[in-house]
Design an enzyme around this catalytic site. Structure first.
Site, PDB file in Angstrom:
ATOM      1  N   ARG A  55       0.809  -1.216   0.000  1.00  0.00           N
ATOM      2  CA  ARG A  55       0.000   0.000   0.000  1.00  0.00           C
ATOM      3  C   ARG A  55       0.845   1.269   0.000  1.00  0.00           C
ATOM      4  O   ARG A  55       0.584   2.198  -0.742  1.00  0.00           O
ATOM      5  CB  ARG A  55      -0.925   0.035   1.214  1.00  0.00           C
ATOM      6  CG  ARG A  55      -2.221  -0.704   1.042  1.00  0.00           C
ATOM      7  CD  ARG A  55      -2.802  -1.011   2.398  1.00  0.00           C
ATOM      8  NE  ARG A  55      -1.814  -1.725   3.181  1.00  0.00           N
ATOM      9  CZ  ARG A  55      -1.580  -3.020   3.037  1.00  0.00           C
ATOM     10  NH1 ARG A  55      -2.272  -3.710   2.174  1.00  0.00           N
ATOM     11  NH2 ARG A  55      -0.649  -3.618   3.737  1.00  0.00           N
ATOM     12  N   THR A  56       1.854   1.308   0.851  1.00  0.00           N
ATOM     13  CA  THR A  56       2.616   2.543   0.995  1.00  0.00           C
ATOM     14  C   THR A  56       3.306   2.907  -0.328  1.00  0.00           C
ATOM     15  O   THR A  56       3.201   4.029  -0.809  1.00  0.00           O
ATOM     16  CB  THR A  56       3.664   2.396   2.125  1.00  0.00           C
ATOM     17  OG1 THR A  56       2.989   2.041   3.315  1.00  0.00           O
ATOM     18  CG2 THR A  56       4.427   3.687   2.334  1.00  0.00           C
ATOM     19  N   LYS A  84      25.789  -4.830  -2.764  1.00  0.00           N
ATOM     20  CA  LYS A  84      27.253  -4.803  -2.917  1.00  0.00           C
ATOM     21  C   LYS A  84      27.905  -4.191  -1.689  1.00  0.00           C
ATOM     22  O   LYS A  84      29.107  -3.950  -1.673  1.00  0.00           O
ATOM     23  CB  LYS A  84      27.645  -3.999  -4.164  1.00  0.00           C
ATOM     24  CG  LYS A  84      27.131  -4.602  -5.454  1.00  0.00           C
ATOM     25  CD  LYS A  84      27.359  -3.666  -6.626  1.00  0.00           C
ATOM     26  CE  LYS A  84      26.581  -4.164  -7.837  1.00  0.00           C
ATOM     27  NZ  LYS A  84      26.375  -3.082  -8.812  1.00  0.00           N
ATOM     28  N   ARG A 105      11.948   3.499   2.940  1.00  0.00           N
ATOM     29  CA  ARG A 105      11.583   2.478   3.939  1.00  0.00           C
ATOM     30  C   ARG A 105      12.819   1.620   4.180  1.00  0.00           C
ATOM     31  O   ARG A 105      13.447   1.153   3.232  1.00  0.00           O
ATOM     32  CB  ARG A 105      10.427   1.599   3.460  1.00  0.00           C
ATOM     33  CG  ARG A 105      10.226   0.411   4.424  1.00  0.00           C
ATOM     34  CD  ARG A 105       8.933  -0.316   4.216  1.00  0.00           C
ATOM     35  NE  ARG A 105       7.791   0.481   4.670  1.00  0.00           N
ATOM     36  CZ  ARG A 105       6.561   0.009   4.763  1.00  0.00           C
ATOM     37  NH1 ARG A 105       6.295  -1.239   4.415  1.00  0.00           N
ATOM     38  NH2 ARG A 105       5.580   0.781   5.177  1.00  0.00           N
ATOM     39  N   HIS A 133       6.220   5.920  11.008  1.00  0.00           N
ATOM     40  CA  HIS A 133       5.625   5.822   9.676  1.00  0.00           C
ATOM     41  C   HIS A 133       4.634   6.984   9.602  1.00  0.00           C
ATOM     42  O   HIS A 133       3.419   6.775   9.626  1.00  0.00           O
ATOM     43  CB  HIS A 133       4.939   4.448   9.556  1.00  0.00           C
ATOM     44  CG  HIS A 133       4.473   4.103   8.181  1.00  0.00           C
ATOM     45  ND1 HIS A 133       4.714   4.905   7.092  1.00  0.00           N
ATOM     46  CD2 HIS A 133       3.791   3.034   7.718  1.00  0.00           C
ATOM     47  CE1 HIS A 133       4.185   4.340   6.020  1.00  0.00           C
ATOM     48  NE2 HIS A 133       3.621   3.206   6.384  1.00  0.00           N
TER      49      HIS A 133
END
Lengths: 305, 154
Positions: A55-56, A84, A105, A133
């Site tokens: 959703r985000t 890496k 995120r 959030h």
């Protein structure tokens, strides 16, 4: 006037700043439904997702594209330079030369705050581990504002109140509006004492209950959260608890007519499918509101007129 | 009655007085000078004190403490006074001042905090005082340390 450059934690926001975002979201809601806009034309949003999201990420992308902007994505760390061994700090430095804003995120708490210190473009925190959030909290507030009322709200927070970051941020933000908050959770997942103490200091009327039936008749909002199986060492204990904190249409017979049910989603089985058709269900509407709220946040940090 | 001297006066160096009782060894730990220096160090604990009831005192001979070391002490001994001694006389005397921010001194208690990774970032805390206790809030993950601060020193 909104002057914040980065969106990191709800603790950074005054009530006036939150109100400014919610007002902007209301102005932009028709564009979220498809009306054409070029408000963010020529702007590029970089989506850096070190952890999975549905959703985000999709609502940020939708919001950007509906306002005429573009997005660039780094979703899987397997195909990115993080695999890496590149530090987040270096990635942020590089990407801040490409895009106009970053949505991040990451699994580590505080990662977005660090990114904001390094980046010369706005950073929007889309979840930093068990930390914050803020756009979820803002869309929760927007849902409450649009579907109920923010002032003098009687809200019940239900489920995992110990680990659930969404309920902590939401409770904190609601303290700016003078809420009455009922906490309903199993013993093992009660809201930590320091958070309760902090809320009381901020003038919130906090009470605790163990049964859903006790809070349903008076609540304006039932805010459900998922109880995660992995929090319980004993599976039978989980089954017992999960069954207790489950809403069905039958259980809602004593609810007020205008009571609404919210859930940050995904739900597992804490809300029966038969609740979806009731006048109380708002969780899908809540998910939609993620789009206008994220439109508002981006247009404000990018300084769009 | 003749005043009894528990530890003889020092010629040159630093006397840290008014340390909360029981914290002398933590002060030495923060200073990080045990085993690292030839300086003569004396620590006295539970000395009767008019102002504090009991207190600890630390004397470091031949070394004048620099301000950044003094700040570290304030984290666990906020009421400590620093006396700089030259030729048996106190030449400078000041209270430790609790800094509003400390950087790179304390490790965040949250193992999942970005400041505990290989990212090029120093730990940073906002410091506040609640009554007599000191409270550290991580700038990054917002985790609070309010007890046993000495155990979190880097």
């Amino acid at each position: 006037m909104f002057t914040k450059k980065h969106i990191i934690s709800m603790r950074d926001f005054s009530r006036a700043e939150i109100d400014a975002i919610l007002k902007k979201a209301e102005e932009l809601e028709s564009f979220a439904k498809g009306k054409k806009s070029d408000l963010l034309a020529g702007k590029i949003l970089a989506l850096l997702f070190y952890e999975s999201s549905t959703r985000t990420r999709l609502s940020f992308e939708t919001a950007m594209k509906r306002l005429g902007g573009e997005t660039v994505n780094m979703i899987s760390t397997e195909t990115s330079s993080a695999s890496k061994g590149e530090t987040l700090a270096d990635t942020i430095r590089v990407v801040s030369e490409y895009a106009d804003a970053i949505v991040l995120r990451h699994s580590k708490e505080g990662s977005a705050r660090m990114a904001a210190e390094i980046s010369n473009i706005p950073v929007i925190n889309a979840g930093d581990g068990a930390g914050h959030h803020p756009t979820q909290t803002l869309l929760d507030l927007y849902t409450i504002k649009r579907e109920s009322h923010l002032e003098n709200l009687d809200i019940a927070l239900i489920g995992d109140l110990k680990y659930g970051r969404t309920v902590h941020s939401l409770a904190y933000a609601l303290s700016l509006y003078g809420a009455k908050i009922s906490l309903v959770s199993p013993e093992q997942l009660k809201m930590p004492d320091e958070i309760k103490g902090d809320l009381r200091k901020r003038g919130v009327d906090v009470s605790e209950a163990t049964k859903l039936e006790d809070v349903i008749p008076n609540a304006d909002v039932l805010y459900m959260t998922r109880i995660q199986k992995e929090r319980f060492p004993d599976p039978s204990e989980y089954q017992k608890v999960a069954g207790t904190y489950r809403i069905s249409a039958e259980l809602l017979k004593d609810a007020r007519d205008d009571m609404i049910i919210m859930h940050p989603l995904p739900r597992v089985n804490e809300i029966d499918a038969d609740v979806d058709a009731t006048k109380h269900a708002r969780y899908f509407q809540q998910a939609f509101y993620g789009v206008p709220v994220r439109m508002a946040v981006m247009s404000l940090v990018l300084g769009a007129r | 009655m003749k005043k009894e001297l528990r530890v003889r006066p020092i010629k040159n160096g630093t006397v840290i007085d008014h340390i909360a009782a029981g914290q002398a060894l933590n002060v030495l730990k923060i200073l990080g000078i045990i085993g690292q220096t030839d300086a003569v160090i004396s620590a006295v604990t539970n000395v009767p004190s008019q102002a504090m009831g009991t207190k600890d005192i630390v004397k470091v001979e031949g070394r004048e403490l620099a301000p950044h070391e003094v700040d570290k002490i304030a984290l666990i001994a906020p009421s400590a006074t620093i006396n700089i001694v030259r030729e048996y006389k106190v030449k400078e005397k000041h209270k430790v001042a609790l800094p509003s921010v400390i950087e790179g001194l304390v490790r965040c208690a949250n193992p999942n905090c970005i400041s505990n990774t290989n990212e090029p970032v120093a730990s940073r805390f906002i410091i506040s005082k609640h009554g007599k206790s000191v409270c550290l809030r991580c700038v990054y993950c917002e985790r609070i340390i309010s007890e046993n601060i000495a155990e979190h020193l880097l």
